[in-house]
Design a protein around this motif. Sequence first.
Motif, PDB file in Angstrom:
ATOM      1  N   ALA A   1       0.429  -1.542  -0.140  1.00 27.51           N
ATOM      2  CA  ALA A   1      -0.117  -0.479  -0.160  1.00 27.51           C
ATOM      3  C   ALA A   1       0.781   1.545   0.257  1.00 27.51           C
ATOM      4  N   ASP A   2       0.623   2.904  -0.590  1.00 31.02           N
ATOM      5  CA  ASP A   2       1.533   3.585  -0.333  1.00 31.02           C
ATOM      6  C   ASP A   2       0.987   4.161   0.918  1.00 31.02           C
ATOM      7  N   VAL A   3       1.975   4.865   1.319  1.00 29.03           N
ATOM      8  CA  VAL A   3       2.183   5.879   2.458  1.00 29.03           C
ATOM      9  C   VAL A   3       1.996   7.228   1.970  1.00 29.03           C
ATOM     10  N   SER A   4       0.627   8.013   2.641  1.00 26.76           N
ATOM     11  CA  SER A   4       0.317   9.120   1.951  1.00 26.76           C
ATOM     12  C   SER A   4       0.727  10.394   3.349  1.00 26.76           C
ATOM     13  N   VAL A   5       0.684  11.022   2.712  1.00 20.51           N
ATOM     14  CA  VAL A   5       0.102  12.631   3.736  1.00 20.51           C
ATOM     15  C   VAL A   5      -0.584  13.568   3.148  1.00 20.51           C
ATOM     16  N   ASP A   6      -0.926  14.058   3.726  1.00 24.27           N
ATOM     17  CA  ASP A   6      -1.841  15.117   2.821  1.00 24.27           C
ATOM     18  C   ASP A   6      -2.287  15.328   1.561  1.00 24.27           C
ATOM     19  N   GLY A   7      -2.792  13.797   0.842  1.00 24.92           N
ATOM     20  CA  GLY A   7      -2.593  13.567  -0.393  1.00 24.92           C
ATOM     21  C   GLY A   7      -1.403  13.625  -0.830  1.00 24.92           C
ATOM     22  N   GLN A   8       0.349  13.291  -0.907  1.00 26.03           N
ATOM     23  CA  GLN A   8       0.795  13.857  -1.566  1.00 26.03           C
ATOM     24  C   GLN A   8       1.283  11.768  -0.878  1.00 26.03           C
ATOM     25  N   VAL A   9       1.209  10.771  -1.978  1.00 27.09           N
ATOM     26  CA  VAL A   9       2.579  10.005  -1.739  1.00 27.09           C
ATOM     27  C   VAL A   9       3.529  10.001  -1.232  1.00 27.09           C
ATOM     28  N   LEU A  10       4.072   9.497   0.033  1.00 25.89           N
ATOM     29  CA  LEU A  10       5.477   9.376   0.425  1.00 25.89           C
ATOM     30  C   LEU A  10       6.160   8.731   0.285  1.00 25.89           C
ATOM     31  N   ILE A  11       5.397   7.158   0.029  1.00 25.02           N
ATOM     32  CA  ILE A  11       6.140   6.105  -0.497  1.00 25.02           C
ATOM     33  C   ILE A  11       5.454   5.092  -1.202  1.00 25.02           C
ATOM     34  N   SER A  12       6.129   4.902  -2.255  1.00 25.37           N
ATOM     35  CA  SER A  12       5.030   4.013  -2.811  1.00 25.37           C
ATOM     36  C   SER A  12       4.758   2.537  -2.816  1.00 25.37           C
ATOM     37  N   GLN A  13       3.881   1.723  -2.737  1.00 24.59           N
ATOM     38  CA  GLN A  13       3.883  -0.014  -2.999  1.00 24.59           C
ATOM     39  C   GLN A  13       4.586  -0.253  -1.627  1.00 24.59           C
ATOM     40  N   VAL A  14       4.499  -0.095  -0.310  1.00 20.35           N
ATOM     41  CA  VAL A  14       5.370  -0.658   0.728  1.00 20.35           C
ATOM     42  C   VAL A  14       4.743  -1.583   1.148  1.00 20.35           C
ATOM     43  N   PRO A  15       5.714  -2.503   1.321  1.00 22.37           N
ATOM     44  CA  PRO A  15       5.097  -4.471   1.921  1.00 22.37           C
ATOM     45  C   PRO A  15       5.039  -3.809   3.436  1.00 22.37           C
TER      46      PRO A  15
END
Length: 244
Positions: free
Chosen positions: A94-108
């Motif tokens: 899943a993506d880690v998003s903060v305030d609508g911005q993807v900080l890290i994508s596709q994290v296991p």
Amino acid sequence: MSTKLNQIIAVEKGVKAKAHQDLTAAHHGLQKPALLTGIARTYQPKDEEGEQLPPESTRVQVRAEEVLRRTAESLTRLFDVTATKDWANREARADVSVDGQVLISQVPVSYLLFLEKQLTDLNTFVRRLPVLDAAESWTQDPSTDDWRTEPVRTVRTKKVPRNHVKAEATEKHPAQVEVYYEDVPVGYWTTVKFSGALPARRISQLLDRVEKLQQAVKFAREEANAAEVTDRRVGDPVFGYLFG
């Protein structure tokens, strides 16, 4: 009906506990020789007038082969559930998003769990950062990156002895003089305080960022754990080989 990763995680602990309990019980049962043995004997007197005694028998209560079968059944469920979870963890992301911005994508999932632990420690670290004394007015010194106060000027005094004549001298008595000390200004101190601590607003800003990221990681983990899983059947071949 499809199974989700969070459902597998929810039952894993109970399956593991039951498998451990069953294996312990099987081990203890096999350590009691009396339960594994049986006997059957009959009595025949030497002649027809001899005493007649009833037959005696003890049945086998534990059969090792049956214990192996039950143990395999119990552990097969544990092996399958754990395999299903671990295989799913390789694929669930899943993506880690903060305030609508993807900080890290596709994290296991495994890395999301790592992030949660690290961010908990960072939260504690930020809360313990040194804060500037709120009783002072601070400005940043660009030449040193320290925080400094405005110069404060204070008077330095020195005690100087003075004589106080209590009674003038006469023909018969000397003058009565009392010595006292008077604080006399002799100079000035100019004081500037410096600090390497942080303003409260900066710590508050850092803490807000850490907490936002913590929340984002939790959301990402929940999303990843909601992924559908494929049931894995590894117990049967394992125990078919071991106990077959």
